[in-house]
Design a protein around this motif. Structure first.
Motif, short mmCIF file in Angstrom:
data_model
loop_
_atom_site.label_atom_id
_atom_site.label_comp_id
_atom_site.label_asym_id
_atom_site.label_seq_id
_atom_site.Cartn_x
_atom_site.Cartn_y
_atom_site.Cartn_z
N LEU A 200 -8.74 -25.55 5.94
CA LEU A 200 -9.82 -25.53 5.04
C LEU A 200 -10.36 -23.98 5.07
O LEU A 200 -11.13 -23.61 4.09
N ASP A 201 -10.08 -22.95 6.08
CA ASP A 201 -10.52 -21.54 6.04
C ASP A 201 -9.87 -20.92 4.93
O ASP A 201 -10.42 -19.82 4.42
N GLU A 202 -8.61 -21.53 4.44
CA GLU A 202 -7.93 -20.88 3.29
C GLU A 202 -9.14 -20.91 1.97
O GLU A 202 -8.80 -19.94 1.13
N LEU A 203 -9.96 -21.77 1.94
CA LEU A 203 -10.78 -21.81 0.72
C LEU A 203 -12.24 -21.10 0.88
O LEU A 203 -13.07 -21.24 -0.04
N LYS A 204 -12.55 -20.51 2.11
CA LYS A 204 -13.71 -20.10 2.47
C LYS A 204 -14.26 -18.89 1.55
O LYS A 204 -15.19 -18.54 1.33
N LYS B 24 2.08 -29.66 3.58
CA LYS B 24 1.81 -30.01 4.76
C LYS B 24 0.52 -29.09 5.14
O LYS B 24 0.17 -29.48 6.29
N LYS B 25 0.58 -28.24 4.58
CA LYS B 25 -0.50 -27.01 5.09
C LYS B 25 -0.90 -26.18 3.74
O LYS B 25 -0.22 -25.93 2.88
N ILE B 26 -2.30 -26.08 3.80
CA ILE B 26 -3.01 -25.46 2.88
C ILE B 26 -2.76 -23.87 3.40
O ILE B 26 -3.20 -23.55 4.30
N GLU B 27 -2.33 -23.17 2.47
CA GLU B 27 -1.85 -21.56 2.69
C GLU B 27 -1.93 -20.83 1.64
O GLU B 27 -1.54 -21.18 0.38
N ASN B 28 -1.92 -19.55 1.77
CA ASN B 28 -1.39 -18.63 0.67
C ASN B 28 -2.46 -18.62 -0.50
O ASN B 28 -2.01 -18.35 -1.50
N ILE B 29 -3.79 -19.06 -0.20
CA ILE B 29 -4.61 -19.28 -1.53
C ILE B 29 -5.97 -18.52 -0.98
O ILE B 29 -6.95 -18.44 -1.74
N ARG B 30 -6.14 -17.57 0.23
CA ARG B 30 -7.50 -16.76 0.46
C ARG B 30 -7.68 -15.93 -0.47
O ARG B 30 -8.83 -15.68 -0.75
N HIS B 31 -6.78 -15.52 -1.59
CA HIS B 31 -7.19 -14.53 -2.53
C HIS B 31 -7.61 -15.12 -3.77
O HIS B 31 -8.15 -14.29 -4.59
N LEU B 32 -7.71 -16.59 -3.82
CA LEU B 32 -8.17 -17.11 -5.15
C LEU B 32 -9.81 -17.38 -4.93
O LEU B 32 -10.09 -18.29 -4.95
N THR B 33 -10.33 -16.13 -5.05
CA THR B 33 -12.02 -16.15 -4.91
C THR B 33 -12.51 -16.71 -5.96
O THR B 33 -13.87 -17.30 -5.90
N GLU B 34 -12.08 -17.20 -7.20
CA GLU B 34 -12.61 -17.45 -8.33
C GLU B 34 -12.44 -18.98 -8.39
O GLU B 34 -12.86 -19.93 -9.24
N LEU B 35 -11.70 -19.65 -7.53
CA LEU B 35 -11.51 -21.14 -7.63
C LEU B 35 -13.01 -22.11 -7.47
O LEU B 35 -13.71 -21.99 -6.50
N GLN B 36 -12.87 -22.99 -8.47
CA GLN B 36 -14.03 -23.88 -8.40
C GLN B 36 -13.42 -25.29 -7.94
O GLN B 36 -14.39 -26.18 -7.76
#
Length: 345
Positions: free
Chosen positions: A299-303, A272-284
Motif C-alpha cells: 500500500l506504500d505505492e499509493l501514499k 501478486k504485488k502492487i508496484e510501479n505506480i508511486r508516480h501516479l499522484t493524481e490517482l483517485q
C-alpha cells in the motif's frame, strides 16, 4: 497519525465506469460494465413481436426530437415529412435494414439500438450526424461511414464485428464503443487523433498495441479480454481512466508516462504485488480486488496519491486479516470508500 474509528459501514452500489454509459438501458449497461453480457441474449424481447406498418404511426413535421422507441417498426419508411428532425430514435424495433433516410439531412443523432440490422449502409446523405448508435444488432463489418466526417460518437456495442476498419476518415470522432464484439486485434486507429474515449471491453484482444497516435485519449477500457501484459501505453500521456479488469495480467507495469491517471482498474487479474505506480499522484480510484495481493507494505505505492478516495482490495489474501479495513484506513488516510462501502468516521 490520528486514530480512526469505524462505525457501521454504509453500503453502496458499485459504480464502475469502465464502459460507455450512453448506449443502452441501465441493466444492460451494468452487465456490460462488469463483463456479464450474454452474447446469446438481446436486451429486450421485442423481436418476438410482429412488425407494424409505418402508416399507423403519426408523425409531426415540426418535431425536432423524434422518439419511435419500441413501436414494433419493421421497415424504415415514410419519414420524409420530418424535415426539421435533429434526433431520431428507432431503438428496440424490428428493423432489418437501414434505408429511406436520405431526406433527413438535418439529423444530428440517429439511434438504431436493439434491432436486427446486418449492415451499415445508406447513411451517406446524413452528413450532419454527430452521434450514431447501432448497438445490439447483427453488424459484422464497420463500413458505409465515409461521408459522416462530423461524427463525434459512434456506438457499435454488442454486434459481430471482428475487425476495426474503415474509420480513418472520422477525424472528429471523440468516442468509439466497440465492446462485446469479436475483435482480436487493436488496429487502424491511427487517424482518430480527436478520440478521447475508447471502449473495447468483452472482445478477444490479446495485446495492447497500435495506440501510439491517440494522444488525446483520456478513457481506455479493455476489460474482459485476453491481455496478459501491460504495454503499449507510453503515448497516452493524457490518459485519465484505464480499465483492464478481467484479463490475465500478472505485473503492474508500463505506466511511466501515464501520470494523469485518476482511475486505475486492474481488478480480477493475476497480480501478486502492487508496484510501479508511486508516480501516479493524481490517482483517485484504485481497483485491485480479486487478485493475489498479500503484503500490507504494497500500500506504500499509493501514499503519494494525496487525492485517493476509493480502493477495492476485497477477495485478495489481504482481506483475511481481521483488521483489514482499519489497516487500509491507517495506511491511506484520504480514502473514503473501501470496496463497496463508505467509511463512516
Amino acid at each position: 497519525m490520528a486514530t480512526l474509528s469505524v462505525g457501521e459501514p454504509l453500503e453502496m452500489e458499485v459504480d464502475r465506469k469502465g464502459e460507455s454509459e450512453e448506449s443502452g438501458d441501465d441493466e444492460t449497461r451494468r452487465r456490460s460494465i462488469n463483463g456479464e453480457v450474454d452474447p446469446s441474449q438481446t436486451p429486450s424481447t421485442v423481436k418476438e413481436e410482429s412488425p407494424v406498418d409505418m402508416d399507423t404511426i403519426t408523425l409531426d413535421p415540426e418535431e425536432e426530437d423524434v422518439d419511435l422507441v419500441h413501436c414494433r417498426i419493421g421497415k424504415i419508411e415514410g419519414l420524409e415529412v420530418l424535415t426539421k428532425a435533429k434526433t431520431l430514435s428507432l431503438r428496440q424495433n424490428l428493423i432489418k435494414k437501414i434505408e429511406n433516410l436520405d431526406t433527413l439531412v438535418t439529423l444530428k443523432e440517429l439511434d438504431l439500438y436493439d434491432n436486427q440490422i446486418r449492415k451499415l449502409e445508406n447513411l451517406q446523405t446524413l452528413t450532419e450526424l454527430h452521434q450514431l448508435d447501432v448497438s445490439f444488432n447483427l453488424i459484422r463489418k464497420v463500413e458505409g461511414l465515409e461521408r459522416l466526417t462530423l461524427l463525434k460518437k459512434l456506438f457499435l456495442l454488442h454486434n459481430k464485428i471482428s475487425h476495426i476498419t474503415n474509420l480513418d476518415h472520422l477525424t472528429n470522432l471523440e468516442m468509439l464503443e466497440l465492446g462485446s464484439n469479436r475483435i482480436r486485434l487493436i488496429e487502424n486507429l491511427d487517424g482518430l487523433t480527436s478520440l478521447t474515449s475508447l471502449f473495447l471491453g468483452t472482445n478477444k484482444i490479446t495485446q495492447l498495441q497500435h495506440l501510439e497516435g491517440l494522444h488525446n485519449l483520456t478513457v481506455l477500457s479493455i476489460q474482459s479480454n485476453r491481455i496478459t501484459k501491460m504495454e503499449g501505453l507510453q503515448g497516452l500521456v493524457n490518459l485519465k481512466e484505464l480499465y483492464l479488469s478481467h484479463n490475465g495480467i500478472e505485473v503492474i507495469e508500463g505506466l511511466e508516462n501515464n501520470k494523469k491517471l485518476t482511475t486505475l482498474d486492474i481488478a480480477a487479474n493475476r497480480v501478486k504485488k502492487i508496484e510501479n505506480i508511486r508516480h501516479l499522484t493524481e490517482l483517485q480510484e484504485f481497483w485491485m480486488n480479486d487478485n493475489q495481493i498479500e503484503n500490507w507494505s504494497d500500500l506504500d505505492e499509493l501514499k503519494n496519491a494525496k487525492g485517493l478516495e476509493t480502493v477495492y482490495l476485497e477477495r485478495n489474501p489481504l482481506q483475511k486479516d481481521p483488521q483489514y479495513r482499519r489497516k487500509i484506513m491507517l495506511a491511506l488516510p484520504t480514502v473514503r470508500q473501501i470496496d463497496a462501502t463508505f467509511i463512516r468516521f
